[in-house]
Design a protein around this motif. Structure first.
Motif, mmCIF file in Angstrom:
data_model
loop_
_atom_site.group_PDB
_atom_site.id
_atom_site.type_symbol
_atom_site.label_atom_id
_atom_site.label_comp_id
_atom_site.label_asym_id
_atom_site.label_seq_id
_atom_site.Cartn_x
_atom_site.Cartn_y
_atom_site.Cartn_z
ATOM 1 N N THR A 82 -4.938 -11.245 -0.174
ATOM 2 C CA THR A 82 -5.473 -10.660 -1.414
ATOM 3 C C THR A 82 -5.082 -11.525 -2.608
ATOM 4 O OG1 THR A 82 -3.679 -9.075 -1.908
ATOM 5 C CG2 THR A 82 -5.438 -8.339 -0.435
ATOM 6 N N GLY A 83 -5.300 -11.017 -3.816
ATOM 7 C CA GLY A 83 -5.111 -11.809 -5.018
ATOM 8 C C GLY A 83 -3.656 -12.002 -5.398
ATOM 9 N N ALA A 84 -3.380 -13.112 -6.063
ATOM 10 C CA ALA A 84 -2.004 -13.449 -6.437
ATOM 11 C C ALA A 84 -1.390 -12.417 -7.375
ATOM 12 C CB ALA A 84 -1.972 -14.832 -7.082
ATOM 13 N N SER A 85 -2.221 -11.716 -8.133
ATOM 14 C CA SER A 85 -1.701 -10.718 -9.071
ATOM 15 C C SER A 85 -1.984 -9.289 -8.624
ATOM 16 C CB SER A 85 -2.298 -10.951 -10.467
ATOM 17 O OG SER A 85 -3.712 -10.863 -10.433
ATOM 18 N N ASP A 86 -2.465 -9.108 -7.394
ATOM 19 C CA ASP A 86 -2.740 -7.769 -6.869
ATOM 20 C C ASP A 86 -1.448 -7.062 -6.472
ATOM 21 O OD1 ASP A 86 -5.430 -8.143 -7.192
ATOM 22 O OD2 ASP A 86 -5.844 -8.599 -5.087
ATOM 23 N N GLY A 87 -1.571 -5.768 -6.188
ATOM 24 C CA GLY A 87 -0.443 -5.028 -5.646
ATOM 25 C C GLY A 87 -0.086 -5.532 -4.257
ATOM 26 N N PHE A 88 1.003 -5.013 -3.716
ATOM 27 C CA PHE A 88 1.526 -5.527 -2.454
ATOM 28 C C PHE A 88 1.284 -4.575 -1.275
ATOM 29 C CE2 PHE A 88 3.717 -7.978 -5.640
ATOM 30 C CZ PHE A 88 3.822 -9.241 -5.072
ATOM 31 N N GLY A 89 0.231 -3.759 -1.375
ATOM 32 C CA GLY A 89 -0.062 -2.823 -0.294
ATOM 33 C C GLY A 89 -0.347 -3.504 1.029
ATOM 34 N N TYR A 90 -1.104 -4.601 0.995
ATOM 35 C CA TYR A 90 -1.424 -5.301 2.239
ATOM 36 C C TYR A 90 -0.196 -6.011 2.809
ATOM 37 C CZ TYR A 90 -6.478 -4.513 2.258
ATOM 38 O OH TYR A 90 -7.723 -3.940 2.348
ATOM 39 N N GLN A 91 0.735 -6.418 1.936
ATOM 40 C CA GLN A 91 1.988 -6.997 2.431
ATOM 41 C C GLN A 91 2.852 -5.911 3.072
ATOM 42 O OE1 GLN A 91 0.429 -8.233 -0.442
ATOM 43 N NE2 GLN A 91 -0.056 -9.944 0.912
ATOM 44 N N MET A 92 2.801 -4.703 2.530
ATOM 45 C CA MET A 92 3.522 -3.588 3.133
ATOM 46 C C MET A 92 3.039 -3.366 4.563
ATOM 47 S SD MET A 92 3.825 0.388 1.835
ATOM 48 C CE MET A 92 2.173 0.878 2.355
ATOM 49 N N LEU A 93 1.726 -3.418 4.755
ATOM 50 C CA LEU A 93 1.173 -3.282 6.099
ATOM 51 C C LEU A 93 1.605 -4.433 6.991
ATOM 52 C CD1 LEU A 93 -2.575 -2.236 5.608
ATOM 53 C CD2 LEU A 93 -0.704 -0.817 6.444
ATOM 54 N N ASP A 94 1.419 -5.632 6.496
ATOM 55 C CA ASP A 94 1.660 -6.838 7.279
ATOM 56 C C ASP A 94 3.111 -6.950 7.729
ATOM 57 O OD1 ASP A 94 1.060 -9.322 8.411
ATOM 58 O OD2 ASP A 94 1.536 -10.399 6.567
ATOM 59 N N GLU A 95 4.024 -6.484 6.871
ATOM 60 C CA GLU A 95 5.449 -6.626 7.156
ATOM 61 C C GLU A 95 6.094 -5.324 7.622
ATOM 62 O OE1 GLU A 95 7.118 -8.515 3.647
ATOM 63 O OE2 GLU A 95 5.367 -9.844 3.535
ATOM 64 N N PHE A 96 5.287 -4.267 7.766
ATOM 65 C CA PHE A 96 5.785 -2.977 8.256
ATOM 66 C C PHE A 96 6.979 -2.508 7.415
ATOM 67 C CE2 PHE A 96 3.511 -4.994 11.631
ATOM 68 C CZ PHE A 96 2.919 -3.987 12.377
ATOM 69 N N ASP A 97 6.862 -2.688 6.110
ATOM 70 C CA ASP A 97 8.011 -2.459 5.235
ATOM 71 C C ASP A 97 7.565 -1.718 3.980
ATOM 72 O OD1 ASP A 97 10.307 -2.503 3.744
ATOM 73 O OD2 ASP A 97 10.558 -4.689 3.773
ATOM 74 N N LYS A 98 7.908 -0.440 3.885
ATOM 75 C CA LYS A 98 7.488 0.370 2.735
ATOM 76 C C LYS A 98 8.113 -0.113 1.431
ATOM 77 C CE LYS A 98 11.054 3.944 3.373
ATOM 78 N NZ LYS A 98 11.282 5.388 3.636
ATOM 79 N N ASN A 99 9.215 -0.851 1.520
ATOM 80 C CA ASN A 99 9.861 -1.355 0.308
ATOM 81 C C ASN A 99 9.078 -2.489 -0.350
ATOM 82 O OD1 ASN A 99 12.099 0.407 0.467
ATOM 83 N ND2 ASN A 99 13.049 -0.918 2.001
ATOM 84 N N ARG A 100 8.107 -3.045 0.353
ATOM 85 C CA ARG A 100 7.271 -4.090 -0.242
ATOM 86 C C ARG A 100 6.334 -3.510 -1.293
ATOM 87 N NH1 ARG A 100 6.972 -8.587 -1.250
ATOM 88 N NH2 ARG A 100 5.573 -9.771 0.071
ATOM 89 N N SER A 101 6.019 -2.223 -1.174
ATOM 90 C CA SER A 101 5.145 -1.585 -2.164
ATOM 91 C C SER A 101 5.430 -0.083 -2.169
ATOM 92 C CB SER A 101 3.673 -1.855 -1.830
ATOM 93 O OG SER A 101 2.832 -1.431 -2.877
ATOM 94 N N PRO A 102 6.572 0.317 -2.725
ATOM 95 C CA PRO A 102 7.003 1.722 -2.658
ATOM 96 C C PRO A 102 6.001 2.709 -3.244
ATOM 97 C CG PRO A 102 8.792 0.306 -3.421
ATOM 98 C CD PRO A 102 7.561 -0.533 -3.419
ATOM 99 N N ALA A 103 5.192 2.257 -4.198
ATOM 100 C CA ALA A 103 4.226 3.170 -4.826
ATOM 101 C C ALA A 103 3.044 3.478 -3.917
ATOM 102 C CB ALA A 103 3.724 2.572 -6.139
#
Length: 531
Positions: A82-103
């Motif tokens: 996704t975009g460099a300035s987007d939220g980190f929801g897809y990183q949360m999925l990719d890394e199985f880590d809710k702390n990547r995007s707590p919101a």
């Protein structure tokens, strides 16, 4: 692109397809001007309700995170991107880590709602099937029920894989229903698919009327039984499919598809995908066993007919004929490109290589987790002037007007599943798939469980299959395959990317149940471990 033809199956039936807008637990009951006393009387009423069921399937990924995209991000095929300035929801999925995007506590919230609305439609039709007057149309009764039950099974199979313990509804309800065990859900799935496989007509692919393409067939039901069997018995370590389907029965269903369906492999692998342009075999080609149909007619006035998730996979805000611009989601892991032999035609047909295709991509500064590779199977397309093909067809815009179907089951999968389940023709089936991929460079390879799984990795990249193939080998196997520390470009700057095996095993590969649903249930729903 002239040979992309759309058959609009799921037309709007407003009294059957509008969803309720109030906030309540499992808000699934549609608004309707029709009542039980003046509807569900005739086969025509049943047909309209069945169209509503297909429409429900068509829109499950119109918002939220689509199952095909999520399945790739969760696997070792792709990063979140996704975009460099987007939220980190897809990183949360990719890394199985809710702390990547707590919101992001409701990343799948829209999908949860849409799945249960679609299930509701199927449940209504199935529940009303006996009150319809079928005199003179008795054969239609079983056909319509079989289609509705297949669709319900398809929906539940997605849901139970994503979330594990889910509320199981087999009749219309908006009650506060507790989660069922996976075995209970899989038993309903197996029973529904078995009913569909045993009651749909054995119409071959060549004999099927063109205006019925996209509807469920006997062959789609038989093929899905094989997929469900392999996943359930693998992930849960069970000897059969919830006591309903044995291995021998699952194999027999698949062999039936091979011997009687009339489906087959198209000659050229690249021609399966619209990016092959003039070589495209077209939608509903002989290899398509089941697909979710889309059209370019989506708008912002209630028509939700398009493939809204395709734009997520396009190159970040840049086109290069024939590839259209998109949001840069699910960037391809370079390890996938490297896994292919240079003689394997599937590599160039599956993946856009910026370097190999000499694309002048200048938007690294806008792309997160840039790798130099994008998905080619599912990507927006443009003409030589850069105009969106979807817009050329009359779409509202390139975002909601994409219309490439999602091919959920291909005949190649039938061959490889049958081989894996022990077909006496396993080597021949395996060779068919590989011979097409390597053409005159083909050399035979002995069929085995490991060689079959490797072949599936290469054959079905970016089709939403790889993650589930990993999980059914065991969570630890999946975690080992997916976990890595590597380097990507975030906004043009080098960054370290880490996916931890411990996070994957902690979640058991399951995803976050939307917290809104847990709140609405007053705690009846329980969150999955790790989320």
């Amino acid at each position: 692109m002239r040979n992309i033809h759309k058959i609009i199956l799921a037309f709007s039936v407003s009294s059957l397809t509008l969803g309720a807008c109030t906030d309540s637990f499992l808000d699934t009951e549609p608004i309707t001007d029709l009542t039980e006393s003046n509807f569900y009387r005739t086969p025509d009423d049943a047909y309209k309700a069945l169209v509503g069921c297909y429409d429900g399937l068509q829109i499950i990924w119109a918002d939220g995170v689509s199952f095909p995209v999520a399945s790739e991000i969760l696997s070792d095929n792709a990063f979140g991107g996704t975009g460099a300035s987007d939220g980190f929801g897809y990183q949360m999925l990719d890394e199985f880590d809710k702390n990547r995007s707590p919101a992001d506590q409701d990343l799948f919230g829209a999908n949860w709602d849409a799945y249960y609305r679609a299930v509701y439609r199927c449940n209504v039709l199935i529940g009303k099937i006996d009150q319809i007057n079928w005199t003179g149309n008795e054969a239609l009764r079983k056909t319509y029920e079989a289609e509705a039950r297949y669709l319900r099974a398809f929906l539940y199979f997605d849901m139970v894989r994503l979330w594990g313990n889910i509320p199981l509804l087999t009749e219309p309800s908006s009650g506060n229903v507790p989660q069922a065990s996976p075995e209970e859900v899989y038993k309903v799935i197996a029973q529904d698919l078995k009913f569909a496989a045993d009651n749909l007509p054995a119409t071959s692919y060549a004999a099927q009327q063109a205006n019925t393409r996209g509807r469920v067939t006997k062959w789609a039901a038989q093929a899905l039984i094989g997929r469900v069997y392999l996943y359930y018995t693998g992930y849960y370590g069970k000897p059969d499919l919830a006591g309903v389907v044995t291995q021998a029965q699952a194999l027999a269903y698949l062999e039936d598809v091979v011997s009687k369906s009339g489906h087959g492999l198209v000659e050229d692998f690249a021609s399966l995908w619209p990016a092959s342009l003039a070589k495209y075999a077209g939608e509903d080609n002989k290899e398509t066993v089941f697909a979710i149909k889309y059209t370019y007619t989506s708008d912002y006035n209630g028509n939700t007919d398009g493939n809204h998730w395709l734009v997520m996979l396009g190159m970040r805000e840049q086109y290069s004929f024939p590839y259209g611009n998109g949001w840069g989601g699910a960037t391809v892991n370079p390890e996938l490109w490297q896994a292919y032999s240079a003689n394997d035609t599937r590599r160039g047909a599956s993946i856009i290589s910026i370097a190999e295709e000499k694309i002048k991509f200048v938007n690294q500064s806008k792309q997160r987790e840039y790798t130099g590779y994008y998905n080619k199977k599912y990507t927006p397309l443009v003409d030589e002037t850069g105009k969106s093909i979807a817009v050329s067809f009359g779409a509202t815009n390139f975002m909601i007007g994409q219309f490439q179907d999602y091919t959920a089951i291909r005949y190649a999968d039938v061959l490889l599943m049958a081989a894996e389940l022990g077909s006496p023709n396993a080597q021949a089936y395996f060779d068919q798939v590989r011979r097409r991929a390597y053409k005159d460079k083909f050399t035979s390879l002995a069929v085995s469980k490991s060689s079959l799984l490797q072949e599936r990795y290469l054959e079905f990249a970016y089709e939403g299959i790889r993650y589930w193939d990993l999980l059914r080998q065991g969570v630890e196997v999946a975690a080992s395959a997916i976990a890595e520390t590597t380097t990507v470009l975030n906004g043009g700057a080098t960054a370290t990317k880490t996916i931890s095996a411990a996070k994957i095993t902690q979640t058991r590969g399951l995803q976050q149940i939307p917290y809104t649903q847990i709140t609405l249930s007053n705690g009846v729903l329980k969150q999955n471990a790790g989320w």
